[in-house]
Motif scaffolding. Structure first.
Motif, mmCIF file in Angstrom:
data_model
loop_
_atom_site.group_PDB
_atom_site.id
_atom_site.type_symbol
_atom_site.label_atom_id
_atom_site.label_comp_id
_atom_site.label_asym_id
_atom_site.label_seq_id
_atom_site.Cartn_x
_atom_site.Cartn_y
_atom_site.Cartn_z
ATOM 1 N N GLN A 38 12.511 38.099 -7.029
ATOM 2 C CA GLN A 38 12.559 38.206 -8.385
ATOM 3 C C GLN A 38 12.972 36.996 -9.294
ATOM 4 O OE1 GLN A 38 14.299 40.340 -6.095
ATOM 5 N NE2 GLN A 38 12.556 41.625 -6.041
ATOM 6 N N LYS A 39 12.609 35.804 -8.660
ATOM 7 C CA LYS A 39 12.840 34.397 -8.981
ATOM 8 C C LYS A 39 14.307 34.261 -9.690
ATOM 9 C CE LYS A 39 8.153 33.774 -10.397
ATOM 10 N NZ LYS A 39 7.882 32.972 -9.448
ATOM 11 N N GLN A 40 15.161 34.783 -9.023
ATOM 12 C CA GLN A 40 16.552 34.734 -9.351
ATOM 13 C C GLN A 40 17.226 33.524 -8.234
ATOM 14 O OE1 GLN A 40 17.916 38.564 -8.251
ATOM 15 N NE2 GLN A 40 18.203 39.299 -10.588
ATOM 16 N N GLU A 41 17.850 32.675 -8.823
ATOM 17 C CA GLU A 41 18.323 31.630 -7.968
ATOM 18 C C GLU A 41 19.738 31.971 -7.232
ATOM 19 O OE1 GLU A 41 19.010 28.098 -10.464
ATOM 20 O OE2 GLU A 41 16.845 27.745 -10.542
ATOM 21 N N ILE A 42 19.759 31.948 -5.923
ATOM 22 C CA ILE A 42 20.682 32.613 -5.011
ATOM 23 C C ILE A 42 21.277 31.478 -4.224
ATOM 24 C CG2 ILE A 42 20.047 35.006 -5.356
ATOM 25 C CD1 ILE A 42 19.258 32.879 -2.124
ATOM 26 N N ALA A 43 20.749 30.447 -4.240
ATOM 27 C CA ALA A 43 21.227 29.217 -3.211
ATOM 28 C C ALA A 43 21.188 27.955 -3.503
ATOM 29 C CB ALA A 43 21.070 29.618 -1.732
ATOM 30 N N PHE A 44 21.886 26.899 -3.354
ATOM 31 C CA PHE A 44 21.812 25.517 -3.423
ATOM 32 C C PHE A 44 22.210 24.562 -2.443
ATOM 33 C CE2 PHE A 44 24.005 21.903 -4.914
ATOM 34 C CZ PHE A 44 23.096 21.118 -5.877
ATOM 35 N N PHE A 45 21.285 23.537 -2.298
ATOM 36 C CA PHE A 45 21.710 22.464 -1.484
ATOM 37 C C PHE A 45 21.444 21.173 -1.946
ATOM 38 C CE2 PHE A 45 17.389 23.561 0.010
ATOM 39 C CZ PHE A 45 16.978 22.277 0.428
ATOM 40 N N SER A 46 22.130 20.241 -1.457
ATOM 41 C CA SER A 46 21.488 18.608 -1.786
ATOM 42 C C SER A 46 21.685 17.927 -0.672
ATOM 43 C CB SER A 46 22.375 18.231 -3.001
ATOM 44 O OG SER A 46 24.005 17.966 -2.380
ATOM 45 N N LEU A 47 20.781 16.761 -0.859
ATOM 46 C CA LEU A 47 20.585 15.689 0.409
ATOM 47 C C LEU A 47 20.876 14.400 -0.081
ATOM 48 C CD1 LEU A 47 17.391 17.227 2.008
ATOM 49 C CD2 LEU A 47 19.420 17.597 2.696
ATOM 50 N N VAL A 48 21.167 13.408 0.806
ATOM 51 C CA VAL A 48 21.309 12.096 0.513
ATOM 52 C C VAL A 48 20.469 11.532 1.561
ATOM 53 C CG1 VAL A 48 22.852 10.245 0.307
ATOM 54 C CG2 VAL A 48 23.623 12.401 -0.496
ATOM 55 N N TYR A 49 19.580 10.517 1.062
ATOM 56 C CA TYR A 49 18.563 10.000 1.996
ATOM 57 C C TYR A 49 19.294 8.417 2.159
ATOM 58 C CZ TYR A 49 15.330 13.479 0.165
ATOM 59 O OH TYR A 49 15.022 14.828 0.041
ATOM 60 N N SER A 50 19.719 8.397 3.421
ATOM 61 C CA SER A 50 20.096 6.885 3.823
ATOM 62 C C SER A 50 19.113 6.255 4.686
ATOM 63 C CB SER A 50 21.600 7.094 4.757
ATOM 64 O OG SER A 50 21.833 5.905 5.330
ATOM 65 N N LYS A 51 19.352 5.021 4.896
ATOM 66 C CA LYS A 51 18.282 4.337 5.839
ATOM 67 C C LYS A 51 18.101 4.689 6.856
ATOM 68 C CE LYS A 51 16.988 -0.583 7.141
ATOM 69 N NZ LYS A 51 17.601 -1.743 7.391
ATOM 70 N N HIS A 52 19.194 5.491 7.910
ATOM 71 C CA HIS A 52 19.121 5.723 8.956
ATOM 72 C C HIS A 52 19.160 7.458 9.266
ATOM 73 C CE1 HIS A 52 18.658 1.476 10.303
ATOM 74 N NE2 HIS A 52 19.889 1.259 9.776
ATOM 75 N N TYR A 53 19.593 7.955 8.362
ATOM 76 C CA TYR A 53 19.918 9.367 8.493
ATOM 77 C C TYR A 53 19.879 10.164 7.096
ATOM 78 C CZ TYR A 53 24.463 8.072 6.337
ATOM 79 O OH TYR A 53 25.312 7.772 5.593
ATOM 80 N N ILE A 54 19.759 11.227 7.247
ATOM 81 C CA ILE A 54 19.697 12.338 6.156
ATOM 82 C C ILE A 54 21.057 13.120 5.981
ATOM 83 C CG2 ILE A 54 18.652 14.194 4.961
ATOM 84 C CD1 ILE A 54 16.215 13.299 6.730
ATOM 85 N N LEU A 55 21.789 13.167 4.952
ATOM 86 C CA LEU A 55 23.158 13.716 4.787
ATOM 87 C C LEU A 55 22.868 15.073 4.174
ATOM 88 C CD1 LEU A 55 26.207 13.917 5.043
ATOM 89 C CD2 LEU A 55 26.344 12.625 3.049
ATOM 90 N N LEU A 56 22.961 16.272 4.553
ATOM 91 C CA LEU A 56 23.193 17.407 4.007
ATOM 92 C C LEU A 56 24.600 17.424 3.303
ATOM 93 C CD1 LEU A 56 22.340 20.211 2.980
ATOM 94 C CD2 LEU A 56 22.860 21.158 5.422
ATOM 95 N N ARG A 57 24.706 17.213 1.929
ATOM 96 C CA ARG A 57 25.974 16.985 1.590
ATOM 97 C C ARG A 57 26.485 18.202 0.892
ATOM 98 N NH1 ARG A 57 27.628 13.243 -3.760
ATOM 99 N NH2 ARG A 57 29.930 13.263 -3.364
ATOM 100 N N ARG A 58 25.772 19.048 0.581
ATOM 101 C CA ARG A 58 26.331 20.707 0.242
ATOM 102 C C ARG A 58 25.132 21.499 0.194
ATOM 103 N NH1 ARG A 58 27.100 17.002 -4.676
ATOM 104 N NH2 ARG A 58 29.179 16.691 -4.823
ATOM 105 N N LEU A 59 25.595 22.490 0.772
ATOM 106 C CA LEU A 59 24.985 23.882 0.794
ATOM 107 C C LEU A 59 25.891 24.953 0.563
ATOM 108 C CD1 LEU A 59 22.477 25.878 1.778
ATOM 109 C CD2 LEU A 59 23.596 25.550 4.174
ATOM 110 N N TYR A 60 25.311 25.869 -0.715
ATOM 111 C CA TYR A 60 26.231 26.799 -1.067
ATOM 112 C C TYR A 60 25.145 28.072 -1.309
ATOM 113 C CZ TYR A 60 28.901 30.019 -4.230
ATOM 114 O OH TYR A 60 29.465 30.954 -4.758
ATOM 115 N N ILE A 61 25.428 29.251 -0.715
ATOM 116 C CA ILE A 61 24.669 30.548 -0.834
ATOM 117 C C ILE A 61 25.515 31.529 -1.629
ATOM 118 C CG2 ILE A 61 23.562 32.494 0.310
ATOM 119 C CD1 ILE A 61 23.097 30.149 2.423
ATOM 120 N N ILE A 62 25.299 32.555 -2.849
ATOM 121 C CA ILE A 62 25.978 33.171 -3.286
ATOM 122 C C ILE A 62 26.401 34.352 -2.440
ATOM 123 C CG2 ILE A 62 25.227 32.704 -5.528
ATOM 124 C CD1 ILE A 62 23.672 35.081 -5.564
#
Length: 378
Positions: free
Chosen positions: A298-322
């Protein structure tokens, strides 16, 4: 739902132009291309995968053990894709059929109600490209062959359950009519004759999302295309998450700072932290942090996440689901796709964990403890 990958060709054009292994096994971002396709299919939720390979060729056998794929060897004199399908017809039922020379830069699979051909605007159309002609209701009535600058048939199609009896019966009849050693016969050339009996639609994908590679020059282009989609932050945009027919959600890139601040505040409230309304975007987000939202059908936003791209790794900094959407495997699907991204970029995936339930969740997905956090309280 399953998938068939047609990799039974001999790769003559690739070998003649500089390739040294079968084109389906050429590495893209350090992963054999056919494995990229398999990994993306797994992320989409398809685990039953049948692969057609050349007769008496064992270079693909490892895929059976590694990914539980079914390997089907073609007839020794088979020279066309129509005859390649002969032992595969029994598997066609809610099926994606994928050409072995298709290169995917990201997940382009979706749920379809109707049989569907993928189409794409080729950067350099060839003279034998097939362009669908559509009825007013969006179904294909016929094809035009040429090099026009419009969406042309791409090497992926989906065949819905209700159309498969008609499709498989027709293909079986056609297989009995042609010589198996005729290289000019292609399986989907024979679809035209049943377009009046089944409804086949089209689904256009952007030209950056996929390509085909038959020559070594096209292989080099495919490598650049997959590299650029990472650099341009398109890997996570408009991505379908699907598991077992139970749900379908989409990932979208989020550049709206106010919206991203809202989601972080919801996450902080969930952890019982005091939220200061005057906090700015720059105080909450790292400079290189990228944000994404998940929307339902229904195009309702129900979750959020953010990533930080480092030289040697990817950090999943935040993940939230209602709350109403938890325990529906959404978080697991998000993590699986992020992990796919880390594999394609050859970077380790890390995540910060702040409570026991989150620790349990990430451990269930195979994460191992890397660091310990120390603090001094005032």
């Amino acid at each position: 739902m399953n998938a068939i990958i047609l990799a039974a060709g001999k790769s003559y054009r690739m070998f003649q132009t500089g390739g040294n292994i079968h084109k389906a096994l050429l590495p893209i971002q350090n992963i054999p291309n056919i494995e990229r396709t398999i990994l993306i299919l797994h992320c989409f939720g398809i685990n039953e995968i049948i692969i057609a390979v050349p007769y008496n060729t064992h270079i693909f056998d490892y895929l059976g053990e590694k990914y539980s794929c079914k390997i089907v060897h073609s007839h020794p004199n088979c020279a066309n894709t129509l005859y390649t399908l002969k032992p595969l017809i029994k598997y066609i039922n809610d099926t994606f059929i994928i050409e072995g020379d298709v290169v995917l830069t990201k997940n382009i699979f979706c749920l379809f109600e109707h049989s569907t051909y993928y189409v794409i605007r080729y950067p350099h159309p060839e003279t034998d490209a097939w362009y669908p002609i559509l009825n007013p209701n969006g179904t294909i009535s016929s094809f035009q062959i040429g090099d026009a600058n419009k969406p042309a048939i791409f090497g992926i199609s989906f065949w819905a359950h209700e159309d498969c009896p008609q499709l498989t019966s027709h293909l079986s009849e056609k297989i009995s009519m042609y010589n198996l050693d005729d290289p000019n016969i292609f399986w989907d050339d024979n679809i035209i004759e049943i377009l009046g009996k089944i409804s086949v639609k089209t689904y256009e994908i952007p030209s950056y999302a996929a390509c085909e590679m038959n020559t070594y020059t096209e292989y080099k282009y495919a490598q650049e295309l997959c590299k650029n989609i990472i650099l341009e932050n398109l890997f996570f945009n408009d991505i379908a998450l699907y598991k077992g027919g139970q749900f379908s959600y989409k990932i979208n890139s989020s550049k709206n700072k106010d919206k991203n601040i809202y989601w972080v505040k919801q996450l902080l409230l969930f952890y019982g932290e005091n939220v200061v309304n005057t906090l700015t975007y720059e105080e909450l987000f790292a400079r290189e942090e990228m944000s994404y939202t998940i929307e339902n059908e229904q195009k309702q936003e129900i979750a959020f996440f953010s990533l930080v791209y480092s030289k040697h790794y990817i950090l999943l900094r935040r993940l939230y689901i209602i709350p109403n959407y938890r325990r529906q495997h959404i978080g697991k699907s998000i993590i699986e796709y992020i992990y796919l991204f880390s594999m394609f970029t050859s970077k380790e995936l890390r995540v910060n964990v702040y409570d026991k339930s989150a620790e349990k969740f990430y451990k269930s997905l195979g994460f191992k403890k890397l660091f310990k956090t120390f603090c001094l309280k005032p």
